[in-house]
Design a protein around this motif. Structure first.
Motif, PDB file in Angstrom:
ATOM      1  N   VAL A 229      -2.224   6.302   9.372  1.00 30.55           N
ATOM      2  CA  VAL A 229      -2.694   5.040   9.943  1.00 30.55           C
ATOM      3  C   VAL A 229      -4.141   4.761   9.541  1.00 30.55           C
ATOM      4  N   ASN A 230      -4.996   5.772   9.619  1.00 32.59           N
ATOM      5  CA  ASN A 230      -6.400   5.559   9.256  1.00 32.59           C
ATOM      6  C   ASN A 230      -6.539   5.126   7.798  1.00 32.59           C
ATOM      7  N   GLU A 231      -5.774   5.746   6.921  1.00 33.45           N
ATOM      8  CA  GLU A 231      -5.819   5.370   5.508  1.00 33.45           C
ATOM      9  C   GLU A 231      -5.308   3.945   5.304  1.00 33.45           C
ATOM     10  N   LEU A 232      -4.272   3.583   6.045  1.00 32.86           N
ATOM     11  CA  LEU A 232      -3.752   2.219   5.955  1.00 32.86           C
ATOM     12  C   LEU A 232      -4.786   1.211   6.457  1.00 32.86           C
ATOM     13  N   GLN A 233      -5.421   1.527   7.575  1.00 34.90           N
ATOM     14  CA  GLN A 233      -6.447   0.624   8.119  1.00 34.90           C
ATOM     15  C   GLN A 233      -7.559   0.407   7.112  1.00 34.90           C
ATOM     16  N   THR A 234      -8.002   1.469   6.491  1.00 29.09           N
ATOM     17  CA  THR A 234      -9.072   1.377   5.496  1.00 29.09           C
ATOM     18  C   THR A 234      -8.623   0.546   4.296  1.00 29.09           C
ATOM     19  N   ALA A 235      -7.445   0.834   3.781  1.00 25.42           N
ATOM     20  CA  ALA A 235      -6.936   0.116   2.608  1.00 25.42           C
ATOM     21  C   ALA A 235      -6.727  -1.367   2.893  1.00 25.42           C
ATOM     22  N   LEU A 236      -6.340  -1.673   4.130  1.00 28.69           N
ATOM     23  CA  LEU A 236      -6.026  -3.049   4.493  1.00 28.69           C
ATOM     24  C   LEU A 236      -7.226  -3.806   5.036  1.00 28.69           C
TER      25      LEU A 236
ATOM     26  N   VAL B 299       0.843  -1.205   0.000  1.00 27.10           N
ATOM     27  CA  VAL B 299       0.000   0.000   0.000  1.00 27.10           C
ATOM     28  C   VAL B 299       0.874   1.249   0.000  1.00 27.10           C
ATOM     29  N   LEU B 300       1.936   1.244   0.803  1.00 31.37           N
ATOM     30  CA  LEU B 300       2.823   2.407   0.858  1.00 31.37           C
ATOM     31  C   LEU B 300       3.604   2.593  -0.441  1.00 31.37           C
ATOM     32  N   SER B 301       3.745   1.533  -1.219  1.00 27.63           N
ATOM     33  CA  SER B 301       4.434   1.689  -2.504  1.00 27.63           C
ATOM     34  C   SER B 301       3.606   2.547  -3.464  1.00 27.63           C
ATOM     35  N   GLU B 302       2.322   2.711  -3.160  1.00 29.51           N
ATOM     36  CA  GLU B 302       1.445   3.572  -3.960  1.00 29.51           C
ATOM     37  C   GLU B 302       1.516   5.033  -3.513  1.00 29.51           C
ATOM     38  N   GLY B 303       2.118   5.287  -2.340  1.00 26.06           N
ATOM     39  CA  GLY B 303       2.263   6.646  -1.834  1.00 26.06           C
ATOM     40  C   GLY B 303       2.088   6.719  -0.330  1.00 26.06           C
ATOM     41  N   GLU B 304       2.362   7.875   0.214  1.00 26.63           N
ATOM     42  CA  GLU B 304       2.267   8.100   1.659  1.00 26.63           C
ATOM     43  C   GLU B 304       0.854   7.860   2.154  1.00 26.63           C
ATOM     44  N   ARG B 305       0.751   7.335   3.372  1.00 26.58           N
ATOM     45  CA  ARG B 305      -0.553   7.097   4.000  1.00 26.58           C
ATOM     46  C   ARG B 305      -0.441   7.303   5.502  1.00 26.58           C
TER      47      ARG B 305
ATOM     48  N   GLY C 237       0.535  17.721  11.642  1.00 28.47           N
ATOM     49  CA  GLY C 237      -0.442  18.087  12.675  1.00 28.47           C
ATOM     50  C   GLY C 237      -0.438  17.016  13.749  1.00 28.47           C
ATOM     51  N   THR C 238      -1.592  16.407  13.972  1.00 30.08           N
ATOM     52  CA  THR C 238      -1.676  15.330  14.967  1.00 30.08           C
ATOM     53  C   THR C 238      -1.632  13.950  14.313  1.00 30.08           C
ATOM     54  N   THR C 239      -1.487  13.928  12.998  1.00 32.00           N
ATOM     55  CA  THR C 239      -1.503  12.673  12.247  1.00 32.00           C
ATOM     56  C   THR C 239      -0.086  12.252  11.889  1.00 32.00           C
ATOM     57  N   VAL C 240       0.176  10.958  12.023  1.00 34.72           N
ATOM     58  CA  VAL C 240       1.466  10.411  11.610  1.00 34.72           C
ATOM     59  C   VAL C 240       1.299   9.823  10.214  1.00 34.72           C
ATOM     60  N   VAL C 241       2.184  10.235   9.315  1.00 33.27           N
ATOM     61  CA  VAL C 241       2.143   9.789   7.924  1.00 33.27           C
ATOM     62  C   VAL C 241       3.341   8.872   7.684  1.00 33.27           C
ATOM     63  N   TYR C 242       3.090   7.781   6.967  1.00 32.42           N
ATOM     64  CA  TYR C 242       4.123   6.784   6.702  1.00 32.42           C
ATOM     65  C   TYR C 242       4.448   6.731   5.213  1.00 32.42           C
ATOM     66  N   SER C 243       5.695   6.392   4.921  1.00 32.07           N
ATOM     67  CA  SER C 243       6.138   6.207   3.540  1.00 32.07           C
ATOM     68  C   SER C 243       7.246   5.162   3.535  1.00 32.07           C
TER      69      SER C 243
ATOM     70  N   SER D 288      -4.968  -1.667  15.955  1.00 30.57           N
ATOM     71  CA  SER D 288      -3.883  -2.194  16.778  1.00 30.57           C
ATOM     72  C   SER D 288      -2.967  -3.100  15.975  1.00 30.57           C
ATOM     73  N   ALA D 289      -3.532  -3.907  15.086  1.00 32.81           N
ATOM     74  CA  ALA D 289      -2.711  -4.796  14.263  1.00 32.81           C
ATOM     75  C   ALA D 289      -1.829  -3.987  13.312  1.00 32.81           C
ATOM     76  N   VAL D 290      -2.407  -2.981  12.685  1.00 32.71           N
ATOM     77  CA  VAL D 290      -1.648  -2.137  11.752  1.00 32.71           C
ATOM     78  C   VAL D 290      -0.549  -1.392  12.503  1.00 32.71           C
ATOM     79  N   SER D 291      -0.890  -0.801  13.635  1.00 34.04           N
ATOM     80  CA  SER D 291       0.106  -0.058  14.425  1.00 34.04           C
ATOM     81  C   SER D 291       1.246  -0.956  14.881  1.00 34.04           C
ATOM     82  N   GLN D 292       0.916  -2.173  15.291  1.00 33.40           N
ATOM     83  CA  GLN D 292       1.936  -3.118  15.741  1.00 33.40           C
ATOM     84  C   GLN D 292       2.901  -3.449  14.607  1.00 33.40           C
TER      85      GLN D 292
END
Length: 109
Positions: free
Chosen positions: A35-42, A27-33, A68-74, A47-51
């Motif tokens: 946690v909420n976006e990752l959870q939705t996509a997955l 999913v991250l190979s498609e671009g930055e996301r 802001g208050t959101t953590v973005v992953y790439s 908790s599983a995604v965060s772990q």
């Protein structure tokens, strides 16, 4: 020095040794996301995604930054996208071989 390379490779592949971590990287190979976006996509709970993100961060496979208050992953290294594509081609090759084998068995009957 040679042993260090094999240790790095072993640790690297251990970090990839979980289906959800692989999916996160895909999913991250498609671009930055975030946690909420990752959870939705997955389709997976937070908790599983965060772990699994924690493991990927610890192994330096993903970057994270606050927006802001959101953590973005790439992806830390864009070569991971190529590695995942090669793994897919290997899977496809095995699948083609298995299908050919099954067709051969079916034709023997």
């Amino acid at each position: 020095m040679e042993g260090d390379l094999q240790k790095f490779k072993a640790d690297f592949f251990k970090a990839l040794a979980h289906p959800l971590r692989i999916r996160i990287l895909e999913v991250l190979s498609e671009g930055e996301r975030n946690v909420n976006e990752l959870q939705t996509a997955l389709g997976s709970e937070g908790s599983a995604v965060s772990q699994q993100l924690a493991v990927l961060r610890a192994k330096n496979l993903v970057n994270s930054f606050k927006e802001g208050t959101t953590v973005v992953y790439s992806l830390r290294d864009p070569l991971l996208t190529e590695l995942l594509a090669v793994a897919r081609r290997i899977f496809d090759n095995h699948l083609v071989e298995a299908i050919s084998l099954l067709e051969g068995i079916r034709n023997e009957k």
